[in-house]
Write an enzyme that holds these catalytic residues in place. Structure first.
Site: not given
Ligand code: NAP
Length: 250
Positions: A145, A159
């Site tokens: 991130s 985080y």
């Molecule tokens: P999201 O929509 O909340 O999706 C999170 C995913 O991770 C879901 O598939 C969830 O599974 C899974 N997950 C959560 N906890 C878990 C666990 N304990 N074991 C296995 N799987 C788990 O989030 P996202 O925005 O797509 O984020 C994906 C990645 O991008 C993350 O690492 C996040 O830190 C990073 N990121 C996101 C942003 C942003 O602005 N969105 C920015 C920078 C970095 P379930 O669906 O079953 O809950």
């Protein structure tokens, strides 16, 4: 049909991971996607892939639990498709708070998912891809991130630290695994339109931030996924140890 081998996408049920799964199938990967609790969303992603003629499997896995990760890789081995890609993507964020008020139990859980779990997944995948262990090499993309360079002061320092550790794993493993035929890179998304922002305690976070973003808009999960697919592909055959910011200038 898949001609590239198997791509494992952790957290493939929603958000960035779900977009990676869909685009990976388009690009010829067989996809193994994990979810923690959102089984319906995982099945919807898989149904899209199957409709397009792709190969996909769904695996329940809590990456905070080592036995759950061991079970996942047992299922991956049983598929009989060589593992050649990992999108190490599952991650969580906690409600925003000043560091001194942060709940230690929640911090511990965050590190268990974002750092320890991500590290064990990296290790299990590398064991299977390493040429010295009979693997075919491959590519690993960590979802870090931009928070790892911004620091998250007053909101999410825990985080941000977990993502900075992923950056260092990328540098170290990129060097260590190069001779094994494995490239290791990370993407560092900025503000991307997914559900994760609700977990910060502000469901309107993306809208609230839009005006201060350089492009006056958040990014989409697909925009991140396209970069991940590039880094996974042979078009990036000499790219390793790279941190690729996807922050729209942030
Ligand atoms: P999201 O929509 O909340 O999706 C999170 C995913 O991770 C879901 O598939 C969830 O599974 C899974 N997950 C959560 N906890 C878990 C666990 N304990 N074991 C296995 N799987 C788990 O989030 P996202 O925005 O797509 O984020 C994906 C990645 O991008 C993350 O690492 C996040 O830190 C990073 N990121 C996101 C942003 C942003 O602005 N969105 C920015 C920078 C970095 P379930 O669906 O079953 O809950």
């Amino acid at each position: 049909m898949s001609d590239k081998g198997l791509l494992l996408v952790t957290g493939g049920s929603r958000g960035i991971g779900a977009a990676v799964c869909r685009l990976a199938s388009r690009d010829g990967w067989a996809v193994a996607l994990t979810y923690r609790s959102a089984k319906g969303e995982a099945e919807a992603v898989a149904a899209d892939i199957r409709r397009g003629g792709g190969t996909v499997s769904i695996h329940q896995c809590d990456t905070a639990d080592r036995s759950s990760i061991a079970g996942l890789f047992g299922e991956i081995d049983a598929l009989g498709i060589p593992l050649k890609g990992l999108a190490n993507n599952a991650g969580i964020i906690n409600p925003f708070t000043a560091f001194i008020d942060a709940d230690p139990d929640r911090m511990e859980r965050l590190y268990a998912v974002n750092l320890t779990g991500a590290t064990i997944v990296l290790q299990e995948a590398a064991k299977r891809m390493a040429k010295s262990r009979g693997g075919q090499g491959g590519a690993i993309i960590n979802t870090s991130s931009i928070a790892s360079r911004l620091g998250g002061a007053g909101a999410c320092v825990d985080y941000s630290a977990s993502k900075a550790a992923l950056d260092v794993l990328t540098f170290g493993l990129g060097r260590e695994l190069a001779s094994e035929g494995i490239r290791v890179n990370a993407v560092r998304p900025g503000i991307i339109e997914t559900d994760i922002h609700s977990d910060t305690g502000n469901p309107n976070r993306v809208a609230d931030l839009t005006d201060e973003l350089p492009m006056k808009r958040a990014g989409s999960a697909e925009e991140v996924a396209e970069t991940i697919l590039f880094l996974l592909s042979e078009r990036a055959s000499y790219v390793s140890n790279a941190l690729v910011d996807i922050g729209g200038g942030r």
